[in-house]
Scaffold this motif. Structure first.
Motif, PDB file in Angstrom:
ATOM      1  N   ALA A 117       0.826  -1.211   0.000  1.00  0.00           N
ATOM      2  CA  ALA A 117       0.000   0.000   0.000  1.00  0.00           C
ATOM      3  C   ALA A 117       0.856   1.256   0.000  1.00  0.00           C
ATOM      4  O   ALA A 117       0.517   2.260  -0.634  1.00  0.00           O
ATOM      5  CB  ALA A 117      -0.923   0.000   1.211  1.00  0.00           C
ATOM      6  N   THR A 118       1.990   1.189   0.684  1.00  0.00           N
ATOM      7  CA  THR A 118       2.869   2.366   0.743  1.00  0.00           C
ATOM      8  C   THR A 118       3.781   2.462  -0.483  1.00  0.00           C
ATOM      9  O   THR A 118       4.200   3.556  -0.859  1.00  0.00           O
ATOM     10  CB  THR A 118       3.759   2.318   1.999  1.00  0.00           C
ATOM     11  OG1 THR A 118       4.559   1.128   1.974  1.00  0.00           O
ATOM     12  CG2 THR A 118       2.908   2.342   3.261  1.00  0.00           C
ATOM     13  N   GLN A 119       4.066   1.346  -1.102  1.00  0.00           N
ATOM     14  CA  GLN A 119       5.014   1.332  -2.226  1.00  0.00           C
ATOM     15  C   GLN A 119       4.323   1.397  -3.596  1.00  0.00           C
ATOM     16  O   GLN A 119       4.957   1.742  -4.585  1.00  0.00           O
ATOM     17  CB  GLN A 119       5.882   0.061  -2.173  1.00  0.00           C
ATOM     18  CG  GLN A 119       6.754  -0.043  -0.953  1.00  0.00           C
ATOM     19  CD  GLN A 119       7.807   1.053  -0.903  1.00  0.00           C
ATOM     20  OE1 GLN A 119       8.357   1.462  -1.922  1.00  0.00           O
ATOM     21  NE2 GLN A 119       8.071   1.565   0.300  1.00  0.00           N
ATOM     22  N   THR A 120       3.052   1.024  -3.641  1.00  0.00           N
ATOM     23  CA  THR A 120       2.347   0.991  -4.914  1.00  0.00           C
ATOM     24  C   THR A 120       1.089   1.838  -4.793  1.00  0.00           C
ATOM     25  O   THR A 120       0.222   1.557  -3.967  1.00  0.00           O
ATOM     26  CB  THR A 120       1.942  -0.457  -5.281  1.00  0.00           C
ATOM     27  OG1 THR A 120       3.096  -1.270  -5.203  1.00  0.00           O
ATOM     28  CG2 THR A 120       1.346  -0.533  -6.663  1.00  0.00           C
ATOM     29  N   GLU A 121       0.993   2.865  -5.597  1.00  0.00           N
ATOM     30  CA  GLU A 121      -0.170   3.733  -5.534  1.00  0.00           C
ATOM     31  C   GLU A 121      -1.431   2.968  -5.911  1.00  0.00           C
ATOM     32  O   GLU A 121      -1.467   2.296  -6.937  1.00  0.00           O
ATOM     33  CB  GLU A 121       0.006   4.923  -6.486  1.00  0.00           C
ATOM     34  CG  GLU A 121       1.101   5.873  -6.063  1.00  0.00           C
ATOM     35  CD  GLU A 121       1.194   7.063  -6.999  1.00  0.00           C
ATOM     36  OE1 GLU A 121       0.326   7.171  -7.884  1.00  0.00           O
ATOM     37  OE2 GLU A 121       2.125   7.856  -6.828  1.00  0.00           O
ATOM     38  N   ASN A 122      -2.427   3.098  -5.065  1.00  0.00           N
ATOM     39  CA  ASN A 122      -3.712   2.442  -5.325  1.00  0.00           C
ATOM     40  C   ASN A 122      -3.536   0.956  -5.623  1.00  0.00           C
ATOM     41  O   ASN A 122      -4.097   0.420  -6.568  1.00  0.00           O
ATOM     42  CB  ASN A 122      -4.435   3.118  -6.494  1.00  0.00           C
ATOM     43  CG  ASN A 122      -4.720   4.576  -6.212  1.00  0.00           C
ATOM     44  OD1 ASN A 122      -5.129   4.929  -5.103  1.00  0.00           O
ATOM     45  ND2 ASN A 122      -4.476   5.422  -7.200  1.00  0.00           N
ATOM     46  N   ALA A 123      -2.681   0.280  -4.833  1.00  0.00           N
ATOM     47  CA  ALA A 123      -2.360  -1.124  -5.084  1.00  0.00           C
ATOM     48  C   ALA A 123      -3.600  -1.996  -5.174  1.00  0.00           C
ATOM     49  O   ALA A 123      -3.747  -2.806  -6.103  1.00  0.00           O
ATOM     50  CB  ALA A 123      -1.446  -1.650  -3.975  1.00  0.00           C
ATOM     51  N   LEU A 124      -4.500  -1.834  -4.224  1.00  0.00           N
ATOM     52  CA  LEU A 124      -5.672  -2.695  -4.207  1.00  0.00           C
ATOM     53  C   LEU A 124      -6.601  -2.387  -5.377  1.00  0.00           C
ATOM     54  O   LEU A 124      -7.241  -3.284  -5.928  1.00  0.00           O
ATOM     55  CB  LEU A 124      -6.414  -2.549  -2.867  1.00  0.00           C
ATOM     56  CG  LEU A 124      -5.573  -2.931  -1.634  1.00  0.00           C
ATOM     57  CD1 LEU A 124      -6.411  -2.785  -0.364  1.00  0.00           C
ATOM     58  CD2 LEU A 124      -5.072  -4.373  -1.741  1.00  0.00           C
ATOM     59  N   LYS A 125      -6.655  -1.127  -5.789  1.00  0.00           N
ATOM     60  CA  LYS A 125      -7.492  -0.765  -6.929  1.00  0.00           C
ATOM     61  C   LYS A 125      -6.909  -1.267  -8.240  1.00  0.00           C
ATOM     62  O   LYS A 125      -7.615  -1.411  -9.234  1.00  0.00           O
ATOM     63  CB  LYS A 125      -7.654   0.759  -6.985  1.00  0.00           C
ATOM     64  CG  LYS A 125      -8.483   1.325  -5.846  1.00  0.00           C
ATOM     65  CD  LYS A 125      -8.619   2.815  -5.980  1.00  0.00           C
ATOM     66  CE  LYS A 125      -9.428   3.400  -4.813  1.00  0.00           C
ATOM     67  NZ  LYS A 125      -9.570   4.870  -4.916  1.00  0.00           N
ATOM     68  N   GLU A 126      -5.619  -1.494  -8.265  1.00  0.00           N
ATOM     69  CA  GLU A 126      -4.952  -1.941  -9.489  1.00  0.00           C
ATOM     70  C   GLU A 126      -5.047  -3.450  -9.674  1.00  0.00           C
ATOM     71  O   GLU A 126      -4.419  -4.021 -10.557  1.00  0.00           O
ATOM     72  CB  GLU A 126      -3.470  -1.528  -9.461  1.00  0.00           C
ATOM     73  CG  GLU A 126      -3.286  -0.032  -9.555  1.00  0.00           C
ATOM     74  CD  GLU A 126      -1.824   0.371  -9.447  1.00  0.00           C
ATOM     75  OE1 GLU A 126      -0.975  -0.535  -9.304  1.00  0.00           O
ATOM     76  OE2 GLU A 126      -1.543   1.569  -9.504  1.00  0.00           O
ATOM     77  N   GLY A 127      -5.808  -4.099  -8.835  1.00  0.00           N
ATOM     78  CA  GLY A 127      -5.986  -5.545  -8.997  1.00  0.00           C
ATOM     79  C   GLY A 127      -4.908  -6.349  -8.327  1.00  0.00           C
ATOM     80  O   GLY A 127      -4.532  -7.425  -8.798  1.00  0.00           O
ATOM     81  N   ILE A 128      -4.377  -5.823  -7.223  1.00  0.00           N
ATOM     82  CA  ILE A 128      -3.375  -6.560  -6.449  1.00  0.00           C
ATOM     83  C   ILE A 128      -3.996  -6.889  -5.093  1.00  0.00           C
ATOM     84  O   ILE A 128      -4.350  -5.983  -4.325  1.00  0.00           O
ATOM     85  CB  ILE A 128      -2.096  -5.725  -6.236  1.00  0.00           C
ATOM     86  CG1 ILE A 128      -1.485  -5.338  -7.574  1.00  0.00           C
ATOM     87  CG2 ILE A 128      -1.084  -6.522  -5.418  1.00  0.00           C
ATOM     88  CD1 ILE A 128      -0.326  -4.369  -7.453  1.00  0.00           C
ATOM     89  N   THR A 129      -4.160  -8.170  -4.820  1.00  0.00           N
ATOM     90  CA  THR A 129      -4.705  -8.572  -3.521  1.00  0.00           C
ATOM     91  C   THR A 129      -3.690  -9.450  -2.804  1.00  0.00           C
ATOM     92  O   THR A 129      -2.830 -10.076  -3.435  1.00  0.00           O
ATOM     93  CB  THR A 129      -6.021  -9.360  -3.687  1.00  0.00           C
ATOM     94  OG1 THR A 129      -5.766 -10.529  -4.477  1.00  0.00           O
ATOM     95  CG2 THR A 129      -7.089  -8.525  -4.356  1.00  0.00           C
ATOM     96  N   VAL A 130      -3.792  -9.448  -1.494  1.00  0.00           N
ATOM     97  CA  VAL A 130      -2.873 -10.243  -0.669  1.00  0.00           C
ATOM     98  C   VAL A 130      -3.691 -11.189   0.197  1.00  0.00           C
ATOM     99  O   VAL A 130      -4.677 -10.783   0.816  1.00  0.00           O
ATOM    100  CB  VAL A 130      -2.008  -9.340   0.233  1.00  0.00           C
ATOM    101  CG1 VAL A 130      -1.072 -10.200   1.088  1.00  0.00           C
ATOM    102  CG2 VAL A 130      -1.207  -8.349  -0.596  1.00  0.00           C
ATOM    103  N   SER A 131      -3.318 -12.448   0.194  1.00  0.00           N
ATOM    104  CA  SER A 131      -3.975 -13.430   1.058  1.00  0.00           C
ATOM    105  C   SER A 131      -2.890 -14.324   1.667  1.00  0.00           C
ATOM    106  O   SER A 131      -1.714 -14.217   1.314  1.00  0.00           O
ATOM    107  CB  SER A 131      -4.979 -14.284   0.274  1.00  0.00           C
ATOM    108  OG  SER A 131      -4.319 -15.014  -0.732  1.00  0.00           O
ATOM    109  N   SER A 132      -3.302 -15.198   2.573  1.00  0.00           N
ATOM    110  CA  SER A 132      -2.303 -16.025   3.262  1.00  0.00           C
ATOM    111  C   SER A 132      -2.617 -17.510   3.107  1.00  0.00           C
ATOM    112  O   SER A 132      -3.743 -17.907   2.795  1.00  0.00           O
ATOM    113  CB  SER A 132      -2.245 -15.668   4.748  1.00  0.00           C
ATOM    114  OG  SER A 132      -3.495 -15.960   5.367  1.00  0.00           O
ATOM    115  N   ASP A 133      -1.595 -18.308   3.316  1.00  0.00           N
ATOM    116  CA  ASP A 133      -1.716 -19.767   3.291  1.00  0.00           C
ATOM    117  C   ASP A 133      -0.936 -20.305   4.498  1.00  0.00           C
ATOM    118  O   ASP A 133       0.285 -20.116   4.581  1.00  0.00           O
ATOM    119  CB  ASP A 133      -1.153 -20.327   1.982  1.00  0.00           C
ATOM    120  CG  ASP A 133      -1.309 -21.837   1.871  1.00  0.00           C
ATOM    121  OD1 ASP A 133      -1.679 -22.493   2.877  1.00  0.00           O
ATOM    122  OD2 ASP A 133      -1.059 -22.376   0.778  1.00  0.00           O
ATOM    123  N   SER A 134      -1.628 -20.967   5.393  1.00  0.00           N
ATOM    124  CA  SER A 134      -0.975 -21.455   6.622  1.00  0.00           C
ATOM    125  C   SER A 134       0.076 -22.527   6.335  1.00  0.00           C
ATOM    126  O   SER A 134       0.952 -22.783   7.153  1.00  0.00           O
ATOM    127  CB  SER A 134      -2.031 -22.011   7.586  1.00  0.00           C
ATOM    128  OG  SER A 134      -2.735 -23.088   6.973  1.00  0.00           O
TER     129      SER A 134
END
Length: 203
Positions: A142-159
């Motif tokens: 979010a701090t390194q990429t402007e509008n990261a989430l709007k640009e189609g970048i999502t983050v999820s986790s895998d245990s």
């Protein structure tokens, strides 16, 4: 008259003895010849068997030596590969594992990978990280990429993911993995030829 009978008798006797002697001598000669033929045949057969045994022994010796040479060559080849792998792994694996413990390094790696993904116009991307790093990676992007989430970048986790990360299209289907083991495998594969040349050049 009596003398004539005596003479005739002696003549017949002598002729019979002589004839018998000739027959006996001929039989003995034939028997000796037959025995000689048998002995000669036996000698030839013995010589043939000896030659056959010698050839088979030489062939067996040759095959055995060939098998020993091949086994020795294989053993040396396996040993070289093991040494090569140990040298490569020792020189690479520890450094890569150490690097993957550095969260700042991993975040920078994620950023570089995401930018390459977007530059390649591969569509929306999902970044999968270990569960304990999800929030940190979201904040970093979010701090390194402007509008990261709007640009189609999502983050999820895998245990199940212990370190590193994965990139996958939003609709799934495949993923690209970036874990320490992935890097170790890639680097060691790349370095094997160079290590082999360094260790065994000039042999």
């Amino acid at each position: 008259m009596e003398n004539k009978i005596q003479q005739l008798t002696e003549k017949l006797y002598n002729e019979g003895v002589s004839k018998g002697k000739q027959v006996s001598e001929q039989m003995i000669a034939d028997a000796r010849q037959e025995a000689a033929d048998i002995i000669e045949q036996a000698k030839k057969e013995a010589a043939r068997l000896t030659e056959t045994v010698q050839k088979e022994t030489e062939e067996m010796k040759k095959n055995t030596l060939t098998e020993i040479r091949l086994a020795a060559q294989q053993m040396v080849s396996d040993l070289k590969i093991n040494i090569q792998n140990l040298v490569t792994a020792k020189g690479v694996a520890a450094n890569i594992r150490e690097a993957f413990q550095d969260q700042q390094y991993i975040q920078q790696l994620i950023l570089t990978a995401v930018k390459s993904w977007k530059a390649g116009e591969l569509g929306a991307v999902q970044v999968i990280v270990p569960a304990d790093q999800e929030e940190a990676v979201k904040n970093y992007l979010a701090t390194q990429t402007e509008n990261a989430l709007k640009e189609g970048i999502t983050v999820s986790s895998d245990s199940k993911l212990e370190n590193g990360f994965r990139l996958t299209p939003q609709d799934g289907g495949y993923y690209i993995s970036f874990t320490d083991e992935d890097f170790i495998h890639s680097y060691t594969s790349y370095l094997r030829s160079a290590t082999r040349k360094l260790l065994y050049e000039g042999e």
